[in-house]
Write a protein that holds these residues in place. Structure first.
Motif, mmCIF file in Angstrom:
data_model
loop_
_atom_site.group_PDB
_atom_site.id
_atom_site.type_symbol
_atom_site.label_atom_id
_atom_site.label_comp_id
_atom_site.label_asym_id
_atom_site.label_seq_id
_atom_site.Cartn_x
_atom_site.Cartn_y
_atom_site.Cartn_z
ATOM 1 N N LEU A 26 40.798 47.177 47.490
ATOM 2 C CA LEU A 26 40.603 46.841 46.080
ATOM 3 C C LEU A 26 40.556 45.332 45.879
ATOM 4 O O LEU A 26 39.710 44.819 45.134
ATOM 5 C CB LEU A 26 41.720 47.455 45.241
ATOM 6 N N VAL A 27 41.463 44.615 46.545
ATOM 7 C CA VAL A 27 41.476 43.150 46.432
ATOM 8 C C VAL A 27 40.190 42.558 47.005
ATOM 9 O O VAL A 27 39.604 41.626 46.424
ATOM 10 C CB VAL A 27 42.722 42.571 47.141
ATOM 11 N N ALA A 28 39.732 43.084 48.131
ATOM 12 C CA ALA A 28 38.486 42.598 48.730
ATOM 13 C C ALA A 28 37.298 42.882 47.813
ATOM 14 O O ALA A 28 36.404 42.033 47.650
ATOM 15 C CB ALA A 28 38.278 43.256 50.090
ATOM 16 N N PHE A 29 37.289 44.071 47.214
ATOM 17 C CA PHE A 29 36.213 44.407 46.274
ATOM 18 C C PHE A 29 36.265 43.477 45.072
ATOM 19 O O PHE A 29 35.232 43.008 44.574
ATOM 20 C CB PHE A 29 36.356 45.865 45.842
ATOM 21 N N GLY A 30 37.488 43.184 44.593
ATOM 22 C CA GLY A 30 37.642 42.239 43.495
ATOM 23 C C GLY A 30 37.102 40.865 43.852
ATOM 24 O O GLY A 30 36.465 40.205 43.024
ATOM 25 N N ALA A 31 37.334 40.432 45.080
ATOM 26 C CA ALA A 31 36.818 39.133 45.522
ATOM 27 C C ALA A 31 35.288 39.130 45.520
ATOM 28 O O ALA A 31 34.658 38.124 45.162
ATOM 29 C CB ALA A 31 37.349 38.801 46.917
ATOM 30 N N ALA A 32 34.670 40.263 45.916
ATOM 31 C CA ALA A 32 33.208 40.353 45.898
ATOM 32 C C ALA A 32 32.680 40.253 44.473
ATOM 33 O O ALA A 32 31.667 39.583 44.221
ATOM 34 C CB ALA A 32 32.763 41.665 46.542
ATOM 35 N N VAL A 33 33.362 40.906 43.533
ATOM 36 C CA VAL A 33 32.943 40.837 42.124
ATOM 37 C C VAL A 33 33.110 39.426 41.591
ATOM 38 O O VAL A 33 32.249 38.912 40.860
ATOM 39 C CB VAL A 33 33.757 41.848 41.276
ATOM 40 N N LEU A 34 34.205 38.764 41.951
ATOM 41 C CA LEU A 34 34.446 37.395 41.497
ATOM 42 C C LEU A 34 33.441 36.430 42.132
ATOM 43 O O LEU A 34 33.049 35.434 41.514
ATOM 44 C CB LEU A 34 35.876 36.976 41.837
ATOM 45 N N TYR A 35 33.034 36.702 43.365
ATOM 46 C CA TYR A 35 31.983 35.918 44.025
ATOM 47 C C TYR A 35 30.703 35.981 43.200
ATOM 48 O O TYR A 35 30.031 34.957 42.964
ATOM 49 C CB TYR A 35 31.764 36.463 45.435
ATOM 50 N N GLY A 40 27.424 33.640 42.884
ATOM 51 C CA GLY A 40 27.189 33.668 44.327
ATOM 52 C C GLY A 40 27.927 32.585 45.071
ATOM 53 O O GLY A 40 27.431 32.078 46.081
ATOM 54 N N ARG A 41 29.117 32.230 44.597
ATOM 55 C CA ARG A 41 29.937 31.198 45.250
ATOM 56 C C ARG A 41 31.368 31.710 45.399
ATOM 57 O O ARG A 41 31.884 32.413 44.527
ATOM 58 C CB ARG A 41 29.939 29.895 44.448
ATOM 59 N N MET A 42 32.023 31.319 46.474
ATOM 60 C CA MET A 42 33.427 31.677 46.671
ATOM 61 C C MET A 42 34.330 30.927 45.698
ATOM 62 O O MET A 42 35.334 31.465 45.235
ATOM 63 C CB MET A 42 33.859 31.381 48.107
ATOM 64 N N ASP A 43 33.974 29.671 45.423
ATOM 65 C CA ASP A 43 34.741 28.874 44.462
ATOM 66 C C ASP A 43 34.102 28.977 43.086
ATOM 67 O O ASP A 43 32.871 29.052 42.982
ATOM 68 C CB ASP A 43 34.786 27.405 44.915
ATOM 69 N N PHE A 45 36.536 31.222 41.915
ATOM 70 C CA PHE A 45 37.297 32.442 41.640
ATOM 71 C C PHE A 45 37.711 33.215 42.889
ATOM 72 O O PHE A 45 38.891 33.507 43.079
ATOM 73 C CB PHE A 45 36.487 33.362 40.712
ATOM 74 N N ALA A 46 36.755 33.584 43.729
ATOM 75 C CA ALA A 46 37.028 34.496 44.844
ATOM 76 C C ALA A 46 38.013 33.904 45.849
ATOM 77 O O ALA A 46 38.936 34.589 46.310
ATOM 78 C CB ALA A 46 35.722 34.871 45.536
ATOM 79 N N SER A 47 37.825 32.647 46.191
ATOM 80 C CA SER A 47 38.698 32.030 47.196
ATOM 81 C C SER A 47 40.137 31.953 46.707
ATOM 82 O O SER A 47 41.073 32.307 47.443
ATOM 83 C CB SER A 47 38.184 30.630 47.562
ATOM 84 N N SER A 48 40.345 31.502 45.467
ATOM 85 C CA SER A 48 41.705 31.410 44.949
ATOM 86 C C SER A 48 42.317 32.797 44.759
ATOM 87 O O SER A 48 43.524 32.985 44.911
ATOM 88 C CB SER A 48 41.728 30.634 43.625
ATOM 89 N N HIS A 49 41.478 33.784 44.442
ATOM 90 C CA HIS A 49 41.945 35.163 44.307
ATOM 91 C C HIS A 49 42.534 35.652 45.630
ATOM 92 O O HIS A 49 43.639 36.230 45.653
ATOM 93 C CB HIS A 49 40.755 36.038 43.899
ATOM 94 N N LEU A 50 41.843 35.414 46.734
ATOM 95 C CA LEU A 50 42.319 35.853 48.042
ATOM 96 C C LEU A 50 43.547 35.065 48.489
ATOM 97 O O LEU A 50 44.473 35.627 49.093
ATOM 98 C CB LEU A 50 41.202 35.717 49.070
ATOM 99 N N ILE A 51 43.570 33.771 48.190
ATOM 100 C CA ILE A 51 44.732 32.941 48.562
ATOM 101 C C ILE A 51 45.969 33.404 47.802
ATOM 102 O O ILE A 51 47.056 33.556 48.377
ATOM 103 C CB ILE A 51 44.437 31.456 48.282
ATOM 104 N N ARG A 52 45.807 33.639 46.488
ATOM 105 C CA ARG A 52 46.950 34.090 45.692
ATOM 106 C C ARG A 52 47.470 35.430 46.183
ATOM 107 O O ARG A 52 48.679 35.638 46.270
ATOM 108 C CB ARG A 52 46.548 34.184 44.224
ATOM 109 N N PHE A 53 46.551 36.333 46.502
ATOM 110 C CA PHE A 53 46.987 37.631 46.991
ATOM 111 C C PHE A 53 47.770 37.471 48.298
ATOM 112 O O PHE A 53 48.807 38.124 48.485
ATOM 113 C CB PHE A 53 45.793 38.560 47.207
#
Length: 374
Positions: A26-35, A40-43, A45-53
């Motif tokens: 679910l967290v990985a899927f959330g990171a894809a949605v935030l990407y 189409g960028r990790m920053d 949202f997605a990168s900080s989402h994964l770091i926080r998790f």
């Protein structure tokens, strides 16, 4: 190593992988949605989402290792500390977007009201675990917990933060219900709440909160104003169809029609690109996590552990239910993010505390056989 774990070390084999693997997905899927929400960028949202998790997963692992006597001893001190932090918000808190909800501690910016969600569950579980069963029908079983809930709720409403205050009240009410209080008290409370609703609407809610409530019933009445969020969310969800428009192809979020596509309306962002299939995947994962939590509560060996686990499940469920109703126009927009998918440190912290507490109770259950609630 145990015989059952084979070549896998016991500390790894004992983890609740039936819950953790779906959570990771679910967290990985959330990171894809935030990407996608970031174009189409990790920053950012997605990168900080994964770091926080990752950081809060370590925190959850530490919580899971705590012994029962220590946890029970620390419940009331933890409640007092968080209550003092809430008072500090009113005195020296930071103001953002017209709301005063944060404390700048230097090394981090903290939203104390988020901490109160799991803490209220812990303190009420401790109260009812210490209360003789014969006293559950007395007024003490209602008045003291009611005050423990009402005081932080009052401070959170001053910020103002209706969504968080409702979450605190909901978690507390679930613990009170499961503790065994007479059901007639809850029926009476529900009737009183319905009767008081008009007074609360006109005299307790801010103007913008009143508009949000009215918009829920007729968002088209102010389609470019108060109803804009809900209308755009419905368009995004509906346009996704069964299979969606495809990863990173969502027009509502990319063209900035959908407000807050990375936080409150992340489910709408996902549904536009992944469609009904993506929505069912998300709902399925939450069902697995919450069902596991309920099993932990049922298997708990004492009253305190059972109430803690059930209250943590209720807290996560409140996030999920209100957010999904909100993005579909079935509830007012109250700023409740979707757990493990929305971008935001405060909500991730709260929900990972809940996960850590559930893992903790699960460990207690495994280390000692169930002997009945007491």
């Amino acid at each position: 190593m145990s015989a059952n774990s084979g070549i896998i070390p016991d500390p790894i084999a004992r983890q609740p992988w039936g819950m953790l693997i779906p959570l990771f997905l679910l967290v990985a899927f959330g990171a894809a949605v935030l990407y996608s929400a970031a174009g189409g960028r990790m920053d950012p949202f997605a990168s900080s989402h994964l770091i926080r998790f990752s950081v809060f997963l370590v925190m959850a692992s530490i919580i899971a290792s705590l012994p029962r006597p220590f946890v029970r001893f620390m419940t009331y001190p933890a409640y007092v500390v968080v209550l003092v932090l809430l008072i500090g918000v009113e005195v020296i808190g930071n103001v953002r977007g017209g709301s005063q909800r944060w404390l700048d501690l230097g090394f981090m910016v903290l939203q104390p009201s988020e901490l109160m969600k799991p803490v209220i569950v812990m303190v009420l579980a401790q109260f009812y675990a210490s209360l003789p069963l014969s006293m559950l029908t007395g007024w003490r079983a209602l008045i003291v917990p009611g005050a423990l809930i009402a005081v932080p709720v009052a401070f959170v409403l001053l910020q103002p933060d209706l969504g968080t205050s409702l979450a605190i009240a909901f978690g507390g009410a679930v613990v009170m219900l499961l503790a065994g209080l007479p059901i007639k008290w809850f029926i009476g409370g529900g009737v009183a709440a319905v009767a008081a609703a008009p007074l609360l609407f006109f005299f307790a809610l801010q103007d913008y909160q009143q508009r949000r409530v009215m918009t829920m019933f007729n968002p088209e009445a102010d389609a470019l104003g108060a109803g804009y969020h809900i209308n755009q969310s419905k368009i995004a969800i509906g346009s996704g169809g069964i299979f969606g428009k495809g990863f990173n192809n969502g027009s509502q979020s990319h063209l900035e029609y959908l407000p807050e596509p990375q936080t409150d309306f992340v489910f709408a962002t996902m549904a536009e690109e992944w469609g009904l299939v993506g929505g069912l995947f998300v709902l399925g994962i939450f069902t697995i996590i919450l069902s596991w939590g309920l099993k932990v509560a049922r298997d708990s060996r004492d009253r305190f552990a059972s109430l803690v686990a059930a209250g943590m499940v209720a807290t996560i469920f409140f996030y999920v239910a209100v957010n999904l109703m909100m993005v579909m126009g079935l509830a007012p927009v109250v700023g409740i993010p979707l757990p493990f998918m929305s971008h935001g440190g405060s909500s991730m912290m709260t929900n990972m505390i809940c996960i850590g507490a559930l893992m903790m109770v699960n460990r207690w259950n495994r280390e000692a056989p169930r002997t009945g609630l007491s």
